[in-house]
Scaffold this motif. Sequence first.
Motif, PDB file in Angstrom:
ATOM      1  N   ALA A 153      49.496  36.905  27.749  1.00 54.13           N
ATOM      2  CA  ALA A 153      49.907  38.231  27.287  1.00 54.13           C
ATOM      3  C   ALA A 153      49.308  39.330  28.162  1.00 54.13           C
ATOM      4  N   SER A 154      48.149  39.090  28.742  1.00 53.34           N
ATOM      5  CA  SER A 154      47.540  40.072  29.639  1.00 53.34           C
ATOM      6  C   SER A 154      48.386  40.246  30.890  1.00 53.34           C
ATOM      7  N   ALA A 163      54.678  44.545  32.846  1.00 54.23           N
ATOM      8  CA  ALA A 163      55.419  45.662  32.262  1.00 54.23           C
ATOM      9  C   ALA A 163      54.961  46.988  32.854  1.00 54.23           C
ATOM     10  N   ARG A 164      53.673  47.129  33.087  1.00 55.36           N
ATOM     11  CA  ARG A 164      53.141  48.361  33.668  1.00 55.36           C
ATOM     12  C   ARG A 164      53.557  48.515  35.137  1.00 55.36           C
ATOM     13  N   GLU A 184      50.525  46.772  44.901  1.00 58.30           N
ATOM     14  CA  GLU A 184      50.577  46.220  43.546  1.00 58.30           C
ATOM     15  C   GLU A 184      50.266  44.724  43.577  1.00 58.30           C
ATOM     16  N   PRO A 185      49.653  44.234  42.497  1.00 55.34           N
ATOM     17  CA  PRO A 185      49.337  44.900  41.223  1.00 55.34           C
ATOM     18  C   PRO A 185      47.981  45.608  41.179  1.00 55.34           C
ATOM     19  N   LEU A 204      43.889  49.379  38.920  1.00 51.78           N
ATOM     20  CA  LEU A 204      42.913  50.444  39.143  1.00 51.78           C
ATOM     21  C   LEU A 204      43.063  51.559  38.117  1.00 51.78           C
ATOM     22  N   GLY A 205      44.281  51.729  37.609  1.00 48.04           N
ATOM     23  CA  GLY A 205      44.525  52.817  36.683  1.00 48.04           C
ATOM     24  C   GLY A 205      44.011  52.575  35.282  1.00 48.04           C
ATOM     25  N   TYR A 206      43.808  51.311  34.892  1.00 44.81           N
ATOM     26  CA  TYR A 206      43.386  51.092  33.509  1.00 44.81           C
ATOM     27  C   TYR A 206      42.392  49.941  33.323  1.00 44.81           C
TER      28      TYR A 206
END
Length: 266
Positions: free
Chosen positions: A156-157, A163-164, A227-228, A233-235
Amino acid sequence: MHLSSLYRFPLKSAAGESLQRCASDSLGLIGDRRWMVVAAGTGRFLTQRAVPRMALLRAHWQGDTALQLAAPGMPELLVSVPGDQLMRCVQVWNNHPVVPDAGEAAAAWLSEFLGQACRLVYLPEDYGIQVDLDYARLGENTAFSDGFPFLLIGQASLDDLCARVGRPLEMLRFRPNLVVAGAAPYAEDDWKRIRIGALTFRVAKPCSRCAIPTIDLHTAERSADSEPLATLLGYRKRAGGVFFGQNLIAEGRGLLEVGMPVEVLE
């Protein structure tokens, strides 16, 4: 929750093998990261970070006797497990084990494919590398991994990350041994001890990520948009790095098989 995928990487930084079942020993999955490519002159380990072409290497574990190497444009090569006739001091991060060298044929084959002088070395179980004592007990060892015998990621991670990012990503980019389905995204961040089948694991620390997940498994090219890693890095940035997945240490040995139940003990 259950073990949905099981992966082994016989040659450090080469392609992985998808397995249905595999036993573990004192270093992790039997056959996982027991072989490594090093620079011929310095003995320093080589990975996709500096040599992205390593993503195209296929290495198949042949039990305790040999490793089968394959790569685009190269004849397949069967490399026998070496004895202790030629020992070489190598470097894996801050560790400098002295291990058996796999010989001239393997060195020539890899040097030709990778375009630089290199050697192939092997790690017998008895030569295990001590895991960082900040996270492990004395005598808890690993093979030629980046530090720990097992890496776990929740399915799920990865689904949430895809999805992001906005496109599918192969789990193998992140090089886990264990994939767990049936948990919430990033649930593994909070686990301390788990059991898979009859085998218990301690969750040692989060896995900090480098640029390897940006390398395409089929072309060995880095993604133009980073990516990814750019999205992570954003979250997922914390003090000390960007984290995705958890490093594990097994408490004992056992058999792991896809479909086994996964239980959180702490």
